[in-house]
Design a protein around this motif. Structure first.
Motif, PDB file in Angstrom:
ATOM      1  N   GLU A  41     -59.793  79.160 -45.425  1.00 10.98           N
ATOM      2  CA  GLU A  41     -58.714  80.147 -45.353  1.00 10.98           C
ATOM      3  C   GLU A  41     -58.864  81.021 -44.112  1.00 10.98           C
ATOM      4  O   GLU A  41     -57.904  81.254 -43.386  1.00 10.98           O
ATOM      5  N   ARG A  42     -60.087  81.476 -43.860  1.00 12.60           N
ATOM      6  CA  ARG A  42     -60.339  82.332 -42.698  1.00 12.60           C
ATOM      7  C   ARG A  42     -60.071  81.579 -41.396  1.00 12.60           C
ATOM      8  O   ARG A  42     -59.588  82.151 -40.430  1.00 12.60           O
ATOM      9  N   ALA A  43     -60.373  80.278 -41.375  1.00 12.83           N
ATOM     10  CA  ALA A  43     -60.162  79.458 -40.176  1.00 12.83           C
ATOM     11  C   ALA A  43     -58.734  78.928 -40.083  1.00 12.83           C
ATOM     12  O   ALA A  43     -58.380  78.268 -39.111  1.00 12.83           O
ATOM     13  N   GLN A  44     -57.934  79.205 -41.092  1.00 16.24           N
ATOM     14  CA  GLN A  44     -56.549  78.741 -41.160  1.00 16.24           C
ATOM     15  C   GLN A  44     -56.464  77.224 -41.031  1.00 16.24           C
ATOM     16  O   GLN A  44     -55.750  76.670 -40.194  1.00 16.24           O
ATOM     17  N   THR A  45     -57.244  76.580 -41.892  1.00 15.07           N
ATOM     18  CA  THR A  45     -57.243  75.117 -41.935  1.00 15.07           C
ATOM     19  C   THR A  45     -57.457  74.688 -43.376  1.00 15.07           C
ATOM     20  O   THR A  45     -57.643  75.523 -44.258  1.00 15.07           O
ATOM     21  N   GLY A  46     -57.435  73.426 -43.608  1.00 15.53           N
ATOM     22  CA  GLY A  46     -57.641  72.908 -44.950  1.00 15.53           C
ATOM     23  C   GLY A  46     -59.110  72.684 -45.255  1.00 15.53           C
ATOM     24  O   GLY A  46     -59.911  72.387 -44.368  1.00 15.53           O
ATOM     25  N   LYS A  47     -59.460  72.810 -46.521  1.00 17.12           N
ATOM     26  CA  LYS A  47     -60.837  72.601 -46.969  1.00 17.12           C
ATOM     27  C   LYS A  47     -61.317  71.193 -46.619  1.00 17.12           C
ATOM     28  O   LYS A  47     -62.484  71.002 -46.245  1.00 17.12           O
ATOM     29  N   GLN A  48     -60.447  70.203 -46.701  1.00 22.77           N
ATOM     30  CA  GLN A  48     -60.825  68.822 -46.391  1.00 22.77           C
ATOM     31  C   GLN A  48     -61.269  68.670 -44.942  1.00 22.77           C
ATOM     32  O   GLN A  48     -62.096  67.815 -44.629  1.00 22.77           O
ATOM     33  N   VAL A  49     -60.743  69.507 -44.050  1.00 18.61           N
ATOM     34  CA  VAL A  49     -61.145  69.475 -42.639  1.00 18.61           C
ATOM     35  C   VAL A  49     -62.620  69.847 -42.524  1.00 18.61           C
ATOM     36  O   VAL A  49     -63.365  69.247 -41.742  1.00 18.61           O
ATOM     37  N   LEU A  50     -63.065  70.809 -43.320  1.00 21.76           N
ATOM     38  CA  LEU A  50     -64.474  71.210 -43.317  1.00 21.76           C
ATOM     39  C   LEU A  50     -65.355  70.086 -43.846  1.00 21.76           C
ATOM     40  O   LEU A  50     -66.394  69.771 -43.254  1.00 21.76           O
ATOM     41  N   TYR A  51     -64.931  69.488 -44.964  1.00 16.05           N
ATOM     42  CA  TYR A  51     -65.743  68.444 -45.583  1.00 16.05           C
ATOM     43  C   TYR A  51     -65.836  67.177 -44.734  1.00 16.05           C
ATOM     44  O   TYR A  51     -66.746  66.382 -44.913  1.00 16.05           O
ATOM     45  N   ARG A  52     -64.919  66.988 -43.798  1.00 13.15           N
ATOM     46  CA  ARG A  52     -65.037  65.846 -42.885  1.00 13.15           C
ATOM     47  C   ARG A  52     -66.162  66.049 -41.878  1.00 13.15           C
ATOM     48  O   ARG A  52     -66.686  65.087 -41.326  1.00 13.15           O
ATOM     49  N   ARG A  53     -66.532  67.303 -41.655  1.00  7.25           N
ATOM     50  CA  ARG A  53     -67.568  67.616 -40.663  1.00  7.25           C
ATOM     51  C   ARG A  53     -68.913  67.967 -41.299  1.00  7.25           C
ATOM     52  O   ARG A  53     -69.960  67.675 -40.742  1.00  7.25           O
ATOM     53  N   TRP A  54     -68.873  68.654 -42.431  1.00 17.96           N
ATOM     54  CA  TRP A  54     -70.091  69.098 -43.112  1.00 17.96           C
ATOM     55  C   TRP A  54     -69.986  68.733 -44.584  1.00 17.96           C
ATOM     56  O   TRP A  54     -68.970  68.991 -45.226  1.00 17.96           O
ATOM     57  N   ARG A  55     -71.058  68.172 -45.116  1.00 12.46           N
ATOM     58  CA  ARG A  55     -71.027  67.699 -46.499  1.00 12.46           C
ATOM     59  C   ARG A  55     -70.998  68.823 -47.524  1.00 12.46           C
ATOM     60  O   ARG A  55     -70.548  68.634 -48.643  1.00 12.46           O
ATOM     61  N   ASN A  56     -71.499  70.003 -47.141  1.00 11.23           N
ATOM     62  CA  ASN A  56     -71.621  71.103 -48.095  1.00 11.23           C
ATOM     63  C   ASN A  56     -71.754  72.424 -47.350  1.00 11.23           C
ATOM     64  O   ASN A  56     -71.857  72.442 -46.118  1.00 11.23           O
ATOM     65  N   ARG A  57     -71.790  73.493 -48.091  1.00 13.17           N
ATOM     66  CA  ARG A  57     -71.837  74.809 -47.442  1.00 13.17           C
ATOM     67  C   ARG A  57     -73.156  75.058 -46.725  1.00 13.17           C
ATOM     68  O   ARG A  57     -73.186  75.749 -45.710  1.00 13.17           O
ATOM     69  N   ALA A  58     -74.260  74.502 -47.225  1.00 15.36           N
ATOM     70  CA  ALA A  58     -75.539  74.698 -46.544  1.00 15.36           C
ATOM     71  C   ALA A  58     -75.484  74.132 -45.124  1.00 15.36           C
ATOM     72  O   ALA A  58     -75.896  74.792 -44.164  1.00 15.36           O
ATOM     73  N   GLU A  59     -74.944  72.932 -44.974  1.00 18.86           N
ATOM     74  CA  GLU A  59     -74.817  72.339 -43.630  1.00 18.86           C
ATOM     75  C   GLU A  59     -73.873  73.159 -42.759  1.00 18.86           C
ATOM     76  O   GLU A  59     -74.125  73.344 -41.568  1.00 18.86           O
ATOM     77  N   LEU A  60     -72.793  73.639 -43.344  1.00 13.90           N
ATOM     78  CA  LEU A  60     -71.846  74.463 -42.586  1.00 13.90           C
ATOM     79  C   LEU A  60     -72.500  75.768 -42.126  1.00 13.90           C
ATOM     80  O   LEU A  60     -72.342  76.180 -40.976  1.00 13.90           O
ATOM     81  N   VAL A  61     -73.261  76.401 -42.995  1.00 12.22           N
ATOM     82  CA  VAL A  61     -73.916  77.659 -42.629  1.00 12.22           C
ATOM     83  C   VAL A  61     -74.945  77.438 -41.530  1.00 12.22           C
ATOM     84  O   VAL A  61     -75.014  78.221 -40.571  1.00 12.22           O
ATOM     85  N   VAL A  62     -75.723  76.387 -41.619  1.00  7.83           N
ATOM     86  CA  VAL A  62     -76.700  76.094 -40.559  1.00  7.83           C
ATOM     87  C   VAL A  62     -75.966  75.873 -39.231  1.00  7.83           C
ATOM     88  O   VAL A  62     -76.376  76.394 -38.190  1.00  7.83           O
ATOM     89  N   ALA A  63     -74.881  75.126 -39.258  1.00 12.37           N
ATOM     90  CA  ALA A  63     -74.097  74.892 -38.034  1.00 12.37           C
ATOM     91  C   ALA A  63     -73.533  76.199 -37.499  1.00 12.37           C
ATOM     92  O   ALA A  63     -73.547  76.432 -36.281  1.00 12.37           O
ATOM     93  N   ALA A  64     -73.057  77.064 -38.377  1.00  7.88           N
ATOM     94  CA  ALA A  64     -72.514  78.360 -37.947  1.00  7.88           C
ATOM     95  C   ALA A  64     -73.600  79.235 -37.342  1.00  7.88           C
ATOM     96  O   ALA A  64     -73.373  79.917 -36.338  1.00  7.88           O
ATOM     97  N   MET A  65     -74.797  79.205 -37.941  1.00 13.66           N
ATOM     98  CA  MET A  65     -75.914  79.980 -37.395  1.00 13.66           C
ATOM     99  C   MET A  65     -76.280  79.484 -35.997  1.00 13.66           C
ATOM    100  O   MET A  65     -76.504  80.280 -35.086  1.00 13.66           O
ATOM    101  N   ARG A  66     -76.322  78.167 -35.825  1.00 15.02           N
ATOM    102  CA  ARG A  66     -76.669  77.595 -34.517  1.00 15.02           C
ATOM    103  C   ARG A  66     -75.566  77.832 -33.495  1.00 15.02           C
ATOM    104  O   ARG A  66     -75.832  77.931 -32.306  1.00 15.02           O
ATOM    105  N   HIS A  67     -74.347  77.912 -33.957  1.00 16.16           N
ATOM    106  CA  HIS A  67     -73.222  78.206 -33.072  1.00 16.16           C
ATOM    107  C   HIS A  67     -73.258  79.670 -32.647  1.00 16.16           C
ATOM    108  O   HIS A  67     -73.002  80.002 -31.492  1.00 16.16           O
ATOM    109  N   HIS A  68     -73.572  80.540 -33.590  1.00 14.35           N
ATOM    110  CA  HIS A  68     -73.600  81.984 -33.325  1.00 14.35           C
ATOM    111  C   HIS A  68     -74.759  82.362 -32.400  1.00 14.35           C
ATOM    112  O   HIS A  68     -74.595  83.151 -31.477  1.00 14.35           O
TER     113      HIS A  68
END
Length: 188
Positions: A41-68
């Motif tokens: 919602e915050r990224a203004q995209t669909g949830k499925q778009v996230l799941y195509r890149r990261w399998r779960n929230r832990a992977e997404l958070v690690v990627a966000a930390m490395r991006h930040h």
């Protein structure tokens, strides 16, 4: 709706927007309340778009930390000595811990089984580089040590972080390096 809002984001642009949104969501609601739905919602995209890149929230958070804040692997310390390099890695780990806070770190560790093997291999690669340089400088006999020995300072630091709710004392880092790791690695 403006032309910019209707334009479909792709590739790096979309991933950048998602990772910024994930970081913003993490800092706004914390790890326990972070959801893929909230990030989407915050990224203004669909949830499925996230799941195509990261399998779960832990992977997404690690990627966000490395991006930040860039990964330690992006700039492996090279102080010219093994001790300084290992201490620099441990300091970077504690800075990351302070930045994200114990709640995020503890949440990620609770979900570590959801992270791929590459999560832990990043630090093994960093230590491999540091040990290779130390061997080339003649500080140690060989960089060809087992993974457990190579990552010992990282693993001990993770232990400190997991058991800590406050800042990691400087003497904990120096003890890990001076009393445990350096004697061991120099004996091989």
């Amino acid at each position: 709706m403006s032309e910019d809002l209707r334009r479909r984001r792709r590739g790096v642009e979309l991933e950048d927007a998602i990772l910024r949104a994930a970081w913003d969501e993490l800092t706004a609601v914390g790890y326990a309340r972070l959801s893929m739905e909230g990030v989407a919602e915050r990224a203004q995209t669909g949830k499925q778009v996230l799941y195509r890149r990261w399998r779960n929230r832990a992977e997404l958070v690690v990627a966000a930390m490395r991006h930040h804040a860039a990964s330690i692997a992006d700039d492996v310390p090279d102080s010219g000595e093994l001790r300084g390099d290992v201490l620099a890695v441990l300091h970077r780990m504690t800075r990351r811990f302070r930045e994200v806070g114990p709640e995020v770190v503890h949440g990620l560790m609770a979900e570590a089984r959801d992270l791929g093997p590459e999560f832990l291999s990043v630090m093994a690669d960093v230590m491999g580089t540091i040990l290779k340089r130390a061997a080339e400088r003649g500080e140690i006999r060989t960089a060809a040590v087992g993974r457990r020995v190579a990552t010992l300072p990282i693993d001990l630091m993770r232990h400190e972080i997991l058991l800590s709710v406050g800042p990691i004392p400087e003497n904990a880092m120096t003890e890990i390096v001076d009393a445990v790791f350096l004697p061991l690695i120099r004996s091989i």
